[in-house]
Design a protein around this motif. Structure first.
Motif, PDB file in Angstrom:
ATOM      1  N   ASN A   1      22.320 -58.725  -2.072  1.00  0.00           N
ATOM      2  CA  ASN A   1      23.191 -59.937  -2.500  1.00  0.00           C
ATOM      3  C   ASN A   1      23.999 -60.462  -1.347  1.00  0.00           C
ATOM      4  OD1 ASN A   1      25.340 -58.315  -2.642  1.00  0.00           O
ATOM      5  ND2 ASN A   1      25.313 -58.183  -5.108  1.00  0.00           N
ATOM      6  N   ASN A   2      24.500 -61.611  -1.666  1.00  0.00           N
ATOM      7  CA  ASN A   2      25.384 -62.439  -0.836  1.00  0.00           C
ATOM      8  C   ASN A   2      26.694 -61.311  -0.648  1.00  0.00           C
ATOM      9  OD1 ASN A   2      23.753 -64.185   0.407  1.00  0.00           O
ATOM     10  ND2 ASN A   2      24.319 -65.984  -1.174  1.00  0.00           N
ATOM     11  N   ALA A   3      27.147 -60.505  -1.755  1.00  0.00           N
ATOM     12  CA  ALA A   3      28.456 -60.015  -1.746  1.00  0.00           C
ATOM     13  C   ALA A   3      27.998 -58.744  -0.848  1.00  0.00           C
ATOM     14  CB  ALA A   3      28.854 -59.796  -3.071  1.00  0.00           C
ATOM     15  N   GLY A   4      26.899 -58.383  -0.634  1.00  0.00           N
ATOM     16  CA  GLY A   4      26.530 -57.105  -0.032  1.00  0.00           C
ATOM     17  C   GLY A   4      26.948 -56.018  -0.652  1.00  0.00           C
ATOM     18  N   THR A   5      26.957 -55.956  -2.024  1.00  0.00           N
ATOM     19  CA  THR A   5      27.224 -54.758  -2.827  1.00  0.00           C
ATOM     20  C   THR A   5      25.987 -54.284  -3.546  1.00  0.00           C
ATOM     21  OG1 THR A   5      27.502 -56.444  -4.744  1.00  0.00           O
ATOM     22  CG2 THR A   5      29.602 -55.741  -3.447  1.00  0.00           C
ATOM     23  N   GLU A   6      24.770 -54.843  -3.742  1.00  0.00           N
ATOM     24  CA  GLU A   6      23.847 -54.343  -4.389  1.00  0.00           C
ATOM     25  C   GLU A   6      22.198 -54.819  -3.797  1.00  0.00           C
ATOM     26  OE1 GLU A   6      23.143 -53.838  -8.945  1.00  0.00           O
ATOM     27  OE2 GLU A   6      22.359 -55.975  -8.437  1.00  0.00           O
ATOM     28  N   PHE A   7      21.470 -54.059  -3.504  1.00  0.00           N
ATOM     29  CA  PHE A   7      20.114 -54.013  -2.868  1.00  0.00           C
ATOM     30  C   PHE A   7      18.842 -54.120  -3.971  1.00  0.00           C
ATOM     31  CE2 PHE A   7      16.266 -52.475  -1.212  1.00  0.00           C
ATOM     32  CZ  PHE A   7      16.093 -53.488   0.131  1.00  0.00           C
TER      33      PHE A   7
ATOM     34  N   ARG B   1      12.705 -73.507   0.366  1.00  0.00           N
ATOM     35  CA  ARG B   1      13.051 -72.202   1.144  1.00  0.00           C
ATOM     36  C   ARG B   1      14.477 -72.071   0.856  1.00  0.00           C
ATOM     37  NH1 ARG B   1      12.373 -68.597   5.063  1.00  0.00           N
ATOM     38  NH2 ARG B   1      14.182 -67.996   6.091  1.00  0.00           N
ATOM     39  N   ARG B   2      15.404 -72.912   0.852  1.00  0.00           N
ATOM     40  CA  ARG B   2      16.891 -72.442   0.455  1.00  0.00           C
ATOM     41  C   ARG B   2      17.028 -71.950  -0.967  1.00  0.00           C
ATOM     42  NH1 ARG B   2      18.093 -77.178   3.636  1.00  0.00           N
ATOM     43  NH2 ARG B   2      18.123 -78.476   1.849  1.00  0.00           N
ATOM     44  N   ARG B   3      16.308 -72.698  -2.018  1.00  0.00           N
ATOM     45  CA  ARG B   3      16.509 -72.136  -3.214  1.00  0.00           C
ATOM     46  C   ARG B   3      15.828 -70.973  -3.557  1.00  0.00           C
ATOM     47  NH1 ARG B   3      17.829 -74.460  -8.304  1.00  0.00           N
ATOM     48  NH2 ARG B   3      19.333 -75.425  -6.744  1.00  0.00           N
ATOM     49  N   TYR B   4      14.556 -70.613  -2.699  1.00  0.00           N
ATOM     50  CA  TYR B   4      13.845 -69.325  -3.142  1.00  0.00           C
ATOM     51  C   TYR B   4      14.885 -68.169  -2.616  1.00  0.00           C
ATOM     52  CZ  TYR B   4      10.557 -65.780  -1.728  1.00  0.00           C
ATOM     53  OH  TYR B   4       9.882 -64.463  -1.696  1.00  0.00           O
ATOM     54  N   LEU B   5      15.482 -68.584  -1.536  1.00  0.00           N
ATOM     55  CA  LEU B   5      16.574 -67.319  -0.684  1.00  0.00           C
ATOM     56  C   LEU B   5      17.702 -67.336  -1.672  1.00  0.00           C
ATOM     57  CD1 LEU B   5      16.444 -68.066   3.008  1.00  0.00           C
ATOM     58  CD2 LEU B   5      14.970 -66.235   1.649  1.00  0.00           C
ATOM     59  N   GLU B   6      18.167 -68.265  -2.271  1.00  0.00           N
ATOM     60  CA  GLU B   6      19.243 -68.112  -3.406  1.00  0.00           C
ATOM     61  C   GLU B   6      18.777 -67.469  -4.361  1.00  0.00           C
ATOM     62  OE1 GLU B   6      21.397 -72.569  -2.636  1.00  0.00           O
ATOM     63  OE2 GLU B   6      20.034 -72.109  -4.484  1.00  0.00           O
ATOM     64  N   ALA B   7      17.759 -67.299  -4.893  1.00  0.00           N
ATOM     65  CA  ALA B   7      17.039 -66.748  -5.858  1.00  0.00           C
ATOM     66  C   ALA B   7      16.966 -65.096  -5.589  1.00  0.00           C
ATOM     67  CB  ALA B   7      15.700 -67.099  -6.636  1.00  0.00           C
ATOM     68  N   MET B   8      16.601 -65.040  -4.204  1.00  0.00           N
ATOM     69  CA  MET B   8      16.306 -63.746  -3.993  1.00  0.00           C
ATOM     70  C   MET B   8      17.758 -62.825  -3.478  1.00  0.00           C
ATOM     71  SD  MET B   8      13.049 -63.193  -3.721  1.00  0.00           S
ATOM     72  CE  MET B   8      13.028 -64.347  -5.084  1.00  0.00           C
ATOM     73  N   ARG B   9      18.752 -63.603  -3.511  1.00  0.00           N
ATOM     74  CA  ARG B   9      20.052 -63.151  -3.116  1.00  0.00           C
ATOM     75  C   ARG B   9      20.897 -63.020  -4.535  1.00  0.00           C
ATOM     76  NH1 ARG B   9      19.544 -61.134   1.392  1.00  0.00           N
ATOM     77  NH2 ARG B   9      18.553 -62.262   3.044  1.00  0.00           N
ATOM     78  N   GLY B  10      19.993 -63.427  -5.670  1.00  0.00           N
ATOM     79  CA  GLY B  10      20.978 -63.166  -6.882  1.00  0.00           C
ATOM     80  C   GLY B  10      21.771 -64.545  -7.264  1.00  0.00           C
ATOM     81  N   GLU B  11      21.685 -65.379  -6.814  1.00  0.00           N
ATOM     82  CA  GLU B  11      22.795 -66.801  -6.502  1.00  0.00           C
ATOM     83  C   GLU B  11      22.271 -67.577  -7.898  1.00  0.00           C
ATOM     84  OE1 GLU B  11      24.008 -68.937  -3.237  1.00  0.00           O
ATOM     85  OE2 GLU B  11      23.246 -67.387  -1.881  1.00  0.00           O
TER      86      GLU B  11
END
Length: 318
Positions: A52-58, A285-295
């Motif tokens: 995730n973007n915070a780097g706390t969870e994979f 693509r941007r929204r896809y990556l936002e979803a993958m990073r839990g945003e």
């Protein structure tokens, strides 16, 4: 010219997982008489995990969907599955704890290959999991060429399942177009319509509408394309699975390749025809990556937490 699809060839990780046990990567072996070699009997899945973007969870994207597709692929080729979904995910977690590093995502390749048996009798198979780190920055847009090689029909070599044998023609096609300076190749089917690229599915956009060929056109039953469909619905962008003629591909406004490793990588040229790289597909693509990073949360898109940064930093028991 190196793109993320080549990442597994650029790394030699220290560990692999063989039937649930950690084995040094360089010690993984297959016997010369295994049917995986003599008759190309293996199926596989590529499972991507994201910090995730915070780097706390994979977390893993859709491991259940990948396990189910692996089971379908194995069933079609009469390869026995002897491990459960929970054992599958536990194996990914065990290898991930050994190979994960902060600031880099991880792609798991789970290969089920036939070790014993003869023409479908007394078949036995091993599951080997390897994993390779992947950087987060966006890849550069790709340049593609349409190959002279064709995707075989469903009655010859079923492409909707992830069988290693399906990638032989992809290898030939990629070698062909790289001689012309392209990154990857587009494969047409027996009818001359768009099937897929050598390791990813094709997505186009024209007039604000996104389209991708269905599996009946000779492409993989793509988990990533299904997720892109969810992203499009979330954004209010029309999305459809339908046949794409070659001329429609070449005259589209935008083009991209969709797959677990490639995610949605934009294409800026196919055979001299150029595409917009800042349109609808870049938004997708941007929204896809936002979803993958839990945003953001997408219906039908599963993110399964695997490891926290705190767990990764904790000393391992000897």
């Amino acid at each position: 010219m190196a793109h993320t699809a080549s990442l597994s060839q650029l790394q030699s990780p220290p560990w692999a997982l063989v039937n649930g046990s950690l084995v040094p990567y360089d010690d993984v072996r297959i016997h010369i008489s295994a049917e995986a070699l003599t008759r190309a009997l293996s199926v596989f899945e590529g499972v991507k995990g994201y910090w995730n973007n915070a780097g706390t969870e994979f977390s893993l994207r859709g491991p259940r969907a990948h396990y189910d597709r692996l089971c379908r692929s194995a069933a079609l080729l009469h390869i026995p599955i002897t491990f459960s979904y929970s054992e599958y995910v536990e194996g990914l977690a065990e290898l991930g704890r050994r190979l994960l590093v902060p600031e880099r995502d991880l792609w798991f390749r789970t290969t089920l290959y036939v070790t014993h048996g003869h023409w479908g009798e007394q078949t036995e198979a091993d599951l080997v999991v390897t994993a390779f780190t992947q950087q987060k920055p966006d890849p550069a847009p790709m340049r593609l060429g349409v190959s002279t090689w064709r995707r075989a029909g469903d009655v010859a070599l079923p492409t909707r399942v992830k069988s290693s044998a399906n990638y032989v023609v992809g290898r030939l096609a990629r070698i062909e177009v790289r001689r012309l300076g392209y990154d990857d190749a587009i494969l047409l089917n027996e009818s001359g319509r768009v099937a897929e690229a050598t390791g990813a599915c094709v997505v186009t956009a024209s007039g604000g509408r996104v389209a991708s060929p269905p599996t009946s056109e000779g492409c993989l039953d793509s988990i990533t394309v299904a997720t892109i469909g969810e992203v499009c619905r979330d954004l209010g962008v029309p999305f459809e699975r339908r046949p794409l003629e070659r001329t429609e591909l070449l005259t589209a406004d935008e083009c991209g390749l969709a797959g677990t490793i490639t995610e949605l990588t934009l294409v800026d040229e196919i055979d001299g025809y150029t595409y917009d790289s800042d349109g609808v597909l870049s938004q997708v693509r941007r929204r896809y990556l936002e979803a993958m990073r839990g945003e953001v949360t997408l219906p039908g898109t599963e993110l399964v937490p695997l490891i926290t940064a705190e767990e990764l930093a904790a000393p391992r028991a000897s």
